[in-house]
Enzyme design. Structure first.
Site, short mmCIF file in Angstrom:
data_model
loop_
_atom_site.label_atom_id
_atom_site.label_comp_id
_atom_site.label_asym_id
_atom_site.label_seq_id
_atom_site.Cartn_x
_atom_site.Cartn_y
_atom_site.Cartn_z
N LYS A 43 -15.44 -9.69 7.96
CA LYS A 43 -14.40 -10.54 7.38
C LYS A 43 -14.99 -11.86 6.87
O LYS A 43 -14.44 -12.48 5.97
CB LYS A 43 -13.31 -10.84 8.42
CG LYS A 43 -12.47 -9.63 8.77
CD LYS A 43 -11.35 -9.41 7.77
CE LYS A 43 -10.56 -8.16 8.11
NZ LYS A 43 -9.80 -7.68 6.95
N SER A 63 -7.25 1.90 -2.33
CA SER A 63 -6.06 1.12 -2.61
C SER A 63 -6.53 -0.23 -3.16
O SER A 63 -7.55 -0.76 -2.72
CB SER A 63 -5.28 0.90 -1.32
OG SER A 63 -4.41 -0.19 -1.46
N GLU A 98 2.18 1.69 -3.36
CA GLU A 98 1.10 2.15 -4.24
C GLU A 98 0.87 3.65 -4.07
O GLU A 98 0.70 4.39 -5.04
CB GLU A 98 -0.19 1.37 -3.91
CG GLU A 98 -1.33 1.63 -4.89
CD GLU A 98 -2.64 0.97 -4.47
OE1 GLU A 98 -2.66 0.24 -3.45
OE2 GLU A 98 -3.64 1.20 -5.15
N GLU A 158 -16.18 -11.00 3.57
CA GLU A 158 -15.05 -10.75 2.68
C GLU A 158 -14.46 -12.07 2.17
O GLU A 158 -14.19 -12.22 0.98
CB GLU A 158 -13.97 -9.96 3.44
CG GLU A 158 -12.81 -9.55 2.56
CD GLU A 158 -11.68 -8.90 3.35
OE1 GLU A 158 -11.42 -9.34 4.48
OE2 GLU A 158 -11.08 -7.96 2.84
N GLU A 206 0.83 -1.20 0.00
CA GLU A 206 0.00 0.00 0.00
C GLU A 206 0.87 1.26 0.00
O GLU A 206 0.56 2.24 -0.68
CB GLU A 206 -0.93 -0.01 1.23
CG GLU A 206 -2.16 0.83 1.07
CD GLU A 206 -3.20 0.52 2.14
OE1 GLU A 206 -4.14 -0.22 1.85
OE2 GLU A 206 -3.06 1.01 3.28
N CYS A 243 -8.29 -1.99 4.17
CA CYS A 243 -8.15 -3.12 5.09
C CYS A 243 -9.46 -3.53 5.73
O CYS A 243 -9.61 -4.66 6.18
CB CYS A 243 -7.20 -2.79 6.22
SG CYS A 243 -5.66 -2.12 5.68
N CYS A 258 -10.32 -1.78 14.58
CA CYS A 258 -10.63 -3.21 14.74
C CYS A 258 -10.82 -3.62 16.19
O CYS A 258 -11.56 -4.55 16.49
CB CYS A 258 -9.53 -4.07 14.14
SG CYS A 258 -9.22 -3.69 12.42
N GLU A 287 -14.44 -12.97 -5.69
CA GLU A 287 -13.12 -12.65 -6.26
C GLU A 287 -11.97 -13.15 -5.38
O GLU A 287 -10.82 -13.09 -5.79
CB GLU A 287 -12.99 -11.15 -6.54
CG GLU A 287 -13.09 -10.24 -5.34
CD GLU A 287 -14.51 -9.75 -5.07
OE1 GLU A 287 -15.46 -10.47 -5.44
OE2 GLU A 287 -14.65 -8.67 -4.48
#
Lengths: 160, 596
Positions: free
Chosen positions: B369, B330, B286, B372, B283, B310, B526, B377
């Site tokens: 999560k 990102s 990037e 996710e 990141e 994230c 988190c 994908e």
């Protein structure tokens, strides 16, 4: 543009997009379509920049905003205690028998939807019902059959 | 004018702060008034009524949560009238509640059950309405189960979704006895704007909203000798798990947790922190690449500010609410998914295990999560990258089921290969942590020097302020980064989606001009995640944050690029940040979603 979409936009332009104008716009759509569809609610939410869930919550709070497709004439029978004591069930049976639909249903020709409602404020002339915006009181099974026959005739003439 | 007033509580005169409600005043005197709809994170609702108290001179009882104290007020929190009323209120709530407690996921950790036990509700004097109601259960979401039969309509979830998250997936619909908590058009949670953040689960007093658990699936995998089960643990789990196992908030249990996971039978206990360090490498690079394109190549198509990726709750939020800004995200996967993709490629190869025989489990402070890992994908390894996601709470259940005496476990270290981490990775668990970690690495990469903050602690991005801003001026950079000389890198940090909304709206109107923004879906980051121990409160989150920063301070390596295993990973496998292999395994794309 979809006519409901343009109606909502016009209304929002005219009345403004603040939260207190939510109910008038919902009523305008119901006036036009007899009910507030998922599509209309999303469009209203977009116009007002409020969550769609909030529009749904508000719509379902009000008995007179239907969220399911309804017929041309919405019959609302008062379900509250005075009407119940004055024979509301007899009226309900008479209508169900005549239209061949149960409470909450719409006739196959989409002319009538049969619903119950909370107190209409006509306890002194119970039992009472509404057909669209018209109030009918001191109902008897015979009287209600006449009333509905009248509605059927208007509709038939219009169709002819 | 003094800001103290005098009142009496249960006959005892006390001096309290002006403006306090009865419940706050009682709390300051060590008197607990039972509550259900009240929560310190949320506005007052006053609808459950169990907090009623008697104010002498008034005929009607008052809700302690919603009544401010006045000078001379005489309050009775435990009179016969109060006790009887409360008992009746609890009984009435139970009459509409599916009180099948022994088969409930929240058994033992339910606020209604606790109250019922405290008030010893042994009989059912009111007509039981629960069986007559046509309650429904929504089990379609991979993250959250919503069971209306357990709902007491306290509306904590509705307020959480609106006030903390600004998502408004949940609403109150219908009225009277038909009133219920539902979504737009009563759709399934998976079909509406719900971000799966799980804050509603964290705030629900009963079992009406719980995570979808994968406990049995994980036990099955462990029991299967053909499977090599790897587990990764997120940064925030190590400062939360203790609470579920009888330790005070803010206990650091990293070593004990690793020991427990080994005893549960996982074949390898590894660390999401390893891929958190890796995230920083990818990141950070990037961000610098985007800055270079914007400043040197004058490429106007470069999307700035760049936003972190994230937090899967935040990702789903932006997909629904600001789909026009998806290119600003990102492209890095979250550390969990980077880990998953590497577990079945890099790790499998190094350990000489067939990837199809690897079961990849993660322990996360998060319910989003789970969603996710379930995204279509997320199969870049050729398999599902992460098979099962457990919350901190589920791990505690595993530990309890295994009969481990957690406090007696001797701390051990993570296994090698994808088990090493730095302090920069640990602080991913707190709001501002990703930003701090990124700055520590990026600044050093560009200038060759440490970030100009004492002990590497970038204080402006720490703390519980909803939106935090920081800027670092880059001076005397290394030759290849000369174009950044004198550039003031402007950063912002937002946690809790309602604050993300504030920042995004400011970005949208052009009021702010940031380069880099960290977004975390949950309050506090988190550590306040939807999969963390229940209850949560601002104080608890503060303690967990202190533990996170203490963990960071105690580590020798505190910059992601110093992680020896990450360096080895680049040398042996990925070659360099943003390489073709990293693009294939560690980066992803996003989906535009509807806003209802």
């Amino acid at each position: 543009m979809n006519p409901i979409k343009s109606l909502i936009r016009e209304m929002a332009d005219k009345r403004g997009r603040s939260r207190e104008n939510l109910l008038p716009i919902m009523q305008a759509v119901v006036e036009r379509e007899k009910y507030l569809s998922e599509y209309s609610m999303i469009e209203i939410a977009k116009q007002f920049d409020i969550p769609a869930a909030e529009v749904y919550g508000t719509a379902t709070f009000y008995s007179f905003i239907e969220t399911r497709p309804a017929g041309q004439y919405i019959i609302r029978i008062c379900k509250t205690i005075t009407c119940a004591m004055k024979g509301k069930n007899q009226i309900l049976f008479a209508i169900q028998d005549m239209l061949k639909v149960k409470l909450g249903e719409t006739t196959p020709d989409r002319k009538f939807t049969l619903l119950e409602t909370n107190c209409l404020g006509w306890c002194h002339k119970a039992p009472a019902m509404m057909v669209n915006n018209e109030v009918y009181t001191e109902l008897t099974p015979e009287k209600v059959r006449d009333i509905l026959t009248g509605y059927m005739k208007i509709n038939d003439q219009n169709l002819n | 004018m003094t800001n103290k007033i005098n009142i009496t509580i249960n006959g005892f005169p006390v001096e309290i702060k002006k403006g306090e409600t009865i419940i706050q005043a009682a709390d300051s005197q060590g008197i607990t008034i039972p509550t259900l709809c009240y929560h310190k994170d949320l506005c007052v609702a006053g609808n459950c009524r169990v907090c009623v108290v008697e104010v002498v001179g008034q005929t009607r009882l008052s809700a302690a949560c919603a009544t401010p104290c006045e000078e001379g007020m005489e309050i009775l929190t435990n009179s016969l009238k109060v006790r009887n009323s409360r008992k009746h209120i609890i009984e009435l709530l139970l009459a509409e509640h599916n009180a099948d407690c022994t088969k409930c996921y929240r058994n033992g950790n339910c606020e209604l059950q606790k109250l019922s036990s405290e008030y010893k509700i042994m009989t059912q004097d009111f007509l039981e309405l629960a069986p007559l109601k046509k309650y429904s259960v929504d089990m379609y979401s991979p993250s959250i189960i919503k069971d209306d039969s357990k709902c007491i309509r306290c509306q904590r979830c509705v307020r959480t979704c609106a006030e903390l998250q600004g998502v408004n997936a949940l609403t109150v619909a219908h009225k009277g006895d038909k009133m219920k908590i539902t979504t737009f058009f009563e759709k399934a949670m998976r079909d509406v704007v719900c971000t799966n953040c799980g804050q509603c689960v964290n705030h629900c007093p009963t079992g009406a909203l719980v995570e979808k658990n994968y406990i049995e699936e994980v036990w099955d995998a462990i029991a299967n000798p053909a499977k090599h089960v790897v587990v990764q643990t997120a940064p925030a789990v190590r400062v939360g798990l203790g609470e579920e196992l009888g330790l005070p908030a803010g206990s650091r249990v990293t070593g004990k947790m690793v020991a427990a996971l080994k005893r549960l039978g996982f074949d390898a206990v590894l660390d999401t922190d390893f891929t958190a360090d890796l995230t920083i490498m990818e990141e950070g690079t990037e961000l610098l690449a985007r800055l270079k394109k914007a400043l040197v190549d004058k490429d106007e198509t470069v999307k700035l500010p760049m936003a972190t990726s994230c937090s899967p709750g935040w990702i789903k939020y932006i997909e629904h609410m600001y789909p026009e800004y998806l290119d600003n995200l990102s492209t890095c996967k979250s550390p969990q998914q980077m880990f998953g993709a590497l577990a079945k490629t890099y790790y499998a190869k190094a350990r000489n295990i067939e990837p199809e025989n690897i079961v990849s489990v993660s322990v996360m402070p998060c319910t989003a999560k789970k969603f996710e890992a379930y995204r279509p994908e997320m199969h870049d390894s050729g398999y599902r990258d992460v098979d099962y996601v457990l919350t901190t709470r589920e791990l505690a259940i595993l530990i309890k089921q295994a009969g481990l005496d957690f406090n007696k476990l001797e701390p051990v270290k993570y296994d090698r290969l994808m088990g090493d981490s730095t302090g920069a990775a640990v602080i991913f668990g707190a709001t501002g942590g990703v930003m701090e970690a990124a700055l520590r690495t990026a600044y050093e990469l560009v200038t060759g020097r440490d970030v100009p903050f004492k002990n590497l602690n970038i204080e402006p991005v720490r703390g519980m302020e909803g939106v935090k801003e920081a800027s670092i001026k880059i001076e005397n950079p290394l030759k290849e980064w000369a174009f950044l000389d004198g550039v003031e890198l402007k950063c912002a940090v937002a946690h809790g989606l309602i604050n993300a909304k504030t920042v995004m709206d400011a970005v949208k109107t052009g009021k702010v001009n940031y380069h880099f923004i960290e977004f975390m879906a949950c309050p506090g980051g988190c550590l306040g995640g939807g999969g963390q121990p229940i209850p949560t409160s601002p104080e608890i989150r503060k303690k967990r944050a202190e533990a996170i920063y203490a963990e960071d301070g105690a580590l020798a390596l505190r910059k992601s690029h110093e992680n020896p295993e990450v360096q080895k990973l680049y040398k042996d496998f990925l070659k360099h940040p943003l390489s073709d292999v990293s693009h294939h395994l560690l980066h992803t794309s996003y989906t535009k979603r509807e806003r209802f």
